[in-house]
Design a protein around this motif. Structure first.
Motif, PDB file in Angstrom:
ATOM      1  N   GLY A  31       0.754  -1.185   0.005  1.00 30.99           N
ATOM      2  CA  GLY A  31      -0.069   0.007  -0.001  1.00 30.99           C
ATOM      3  C   GLY A  31       0.846   1.115   0.031  1.00 30.99           C
ATOM      4  N   ALA A  32       1.806   1.327   0.843  1.00 29.09           N
ATOM      5  CA  ALA A  32       2.860   2.444   0.936  1.00 29.09           C
ATOM      6  C   ALA A  32       3.502   2.621  -0.570  1.00 29.09           C
ATOM      7  CB  ALA A  32       4.037   2.272   1.761  1.00 29.09           C
ATOM      8  N   GLY A  33       3.961   1.589  -1.315  1.00 28.89           N
ATOM      9  CA  GLY A  33       4.377   1.893  -2.833  1.00 28.89           C
ATOM     10  C   GLY A  33       3.265   2.331  -3.462  1.00 28.89           C
ATOM     11  N   ILE A  34       2.287   1.945  -3.740  1.00 30.19           N
ATOM     12  CA  ILE A  34       1.120   2.113  -4.237  1.00 30.19           C
ATOM     13  C   ILE A  34       0.687   3.928  -4.178  1.00 30.19           C
ATOM     14  CG2 ILE A  34      -1.229   2.050  -5.239  1.00 30.19           C
ATOM     15  CD1 ILE A  34      -0.946  -0.999  -4.571  1.00 30.19           C
ATOM     16  N   ALA A  35       0.641   3.911  -2.833  1.00 30.35           N
ATOM     17  CA  ALA A  35       0.281   5.556  -2.464  1.00 30.35           C
ATOM     18  C   ALA A  35       1.398   6.295  -2.905  1.00 30.35           C
ATOM     19  CB  ALA A  35       0.043   5.390  -1.021  1.00 30.35           C
ATOM     20  N   GLY A  36       2.662   5.944  -2.588  1.00 26.79           N
ATOM     21  CA  GLY A  36       3.757   6.717  -3.263  1.00 26.79           C
ATOM     22  C   GLY A  36       3.728   7.370  -4.650  1.00 26.79           C
TER      23      GLY A  36
END
Length: 464
Positions: A231-236
């Protein structure tokens, strides 16, 4: 919206203007002198919808605008009042949706801007490591969150993926180098801080440091950790491509990296190398997850490894990195799956044991006893633990149970058959052998607990 200034040499002017006319854009052409003394250089200025920047620049590149004498400057524009521009905006809004998609060229610049200089990067990471270590040792979620806020990890975490899909080898190498350096700095700094804390006698959890809640969840991670990092990678990537708050997403990425890295340092300083291995696996899994999610999100969003002023690389590099990240993540996620399964089994056993103990104590001969707690205890074999025993604590009055308040812990239990009875009932529906530990808490005649009086009986089908 964007405002472009394109420096065009004389031999490319007609081709460039043909592309712009074909796109229906408004533009202004001025003759200007340049520092490169380009003969008959012209500057073409035009507003474009954000979504139109990338396809139009790609068309200009195909028209020959990619040599050393051509330059493009992209500027943010607040408002454009023009009927022709509105028509162009509608055409690039994909059926009326006017959500902005950052161009590949701007995306690469933003990723580079979010990557600070090496000195600032190291200093901020050292501060973050100190704060994270202190927060974990103090079991303070607020302090741990503070360490995430100051960690400058957004740029490095995304630069590698942006570099891959845009064909920028330097940006890609910088991203990977900064990520590896950042994790190493936090781990080493945490080892140093934790060692000083241990020498000073600051052991909040006693000898077993991982009983601290903020640490325990990171030395034996489950599959939910992978979901957080993905989720952090997608949101980034969405923060870079869609203009969401980069600060908030930066905290999310730091949450996946800083506390686990600090946990590696703390458990290493305490000599708990199994726990340190678990935390380190979590760090590596999170790094892989962030990079894989970012790379896949960029690809799905339509960003491709081709661009202005460079030779278009093949897509093989992107596919190779996706395969490497994916395979490595699957391999490392296997122990996390085992931990997740153990947590599921522990929850089931706890529920089953609660029901079994309640049923046994409802029998008439145990009316004088009352259930106080049922706990499933895991062993200390980090990172992949197993069920060690089920601890059942019951309370009874001293005069009813026949115990003196100063009873001998090695004395015979007041209910010799209860231990075996509970064991048989608790283990009736499970196949693996489980030790059931029965504890008697003695209370006085008024029913008030006497905390110093505790008689323990351990059973595994019989006393041990």
């Amino acid at each position: 919206m964007r405002y472009l200034e394109i420096t065009v040499p004389a031999d490319r002017r007609e081709a460039v203007l043909d592309v712009l006319d074909d796109e229906g854009t408004e533009y202004v052409v001025t003759e200007e002198a340049t520092s490169d003394a380009i003969d008959d250089a012209a500057v073409v200025r035009l507003p474009l919808p954000t979504r139109a920047v990338e396809p139009i620049l790609d068309r200009l590149a195909d028209a020959g605008l990619e040599d050393a004498t051509s330059r493009v400057v992209v500027i943010d524009a607040q408002t454009v009042v023009s009927r022709e521009f509105d028509e162009l905006l509608d055409r690039y809004s994909h059926g009326g949706t006017r959500g902005e998609r950052t161009s590949r060229q701007v995306l690469r610049t933003k990723a580079d801007e979010f990557t600070p200089g090496i000195t600032v990067y190291l200093v901020m990471l050292l501060i973050s490591a100190v704060v994270a270590t202190a927060g974990l040792l103090a079991d303070s979620p607020a302090v741990v969150v503070g360490s995430m806020v100051i960690a400058p990890l957004l740029g490095p975490a995304l630069a590698a993926s942006v570099g891959i899909v845009t064909g920028d080898d330097e940006l890609q190498a910088t991203g990977f180098r900064y990520q590896a350096l950042g994790v190493a700095v936090v781990i080493l700094a945490s080892i140093g801080i934790a060692t000083l804390a241990r020498l000073a006698g600051l052991e909040p959890g006693g000898v077993d440091i991982v009983v601290v809640a903020e640490l325990e969840e990171r030395v034996s991670p489950n599959l939910l950790s992978v979901a957080v990092a993905l989720g952090a990678g997608i949101a980034g990537i969405l923060s870079l491509t869609r203009g969401f708050s980069e600060a908030i997403v930066g905290v999310m990425i730091a949450a996946a990296l800083i506390p686990p890295a600090a946990a590696v340092g703390i458990t290493t300083a305490w000599g708990m190398y199994g726990a340190a291995l678990g935390a380190f696996v979590l760090v590596v899994v999170n790094v892989l997850s962030i990079n894989l999610a970012a790379l896949v999100t960029l690809w799905v969003a339509g960003y491709r490894p081709q661009g202005l002023f460079e030779v278009s690389p093949t897509r093989r590099q992107t596919v190779t990195y996706v395969a490497v990240f994916g395979i490595a993540l699957l391999v490392l996620a296997a122990p996390l799956a085992g931990i997740t399964l153990l947590e599921f089994q522990t929850t089931q056993l706890k529920s089953s044991a609660d029901e079994s103990v309640e049923a046994v104590l409802e029998e008439p001969e145990y009316d004088h006893l009352e259930e106080e707690s049922v706990e499933v205890v895991l062993d200390d074999d980090y990172p992949i633990r197993s069920i060690d025993r089920v601890v059942v604590t019951v309370r009874g009055a001293a005069f009813e149970s026949g115990l003196e308040l100063e009873s001998d812990p090695d004395a015979d239990p007041p209910e010799p058959a209860l231990a075996d009875r509970l064991h048989d009932r608790v283990t009736a529906e499970i196949t693996d052998p489980v030790v059931v530990e029965l504890r008697y808490v003695v209370s006085d005649e008024r029913g008030e607990r006497a905390d110093d009086e505790l008689l323990v009986v351990r059973t595994a089908g019989g006393s041990r």
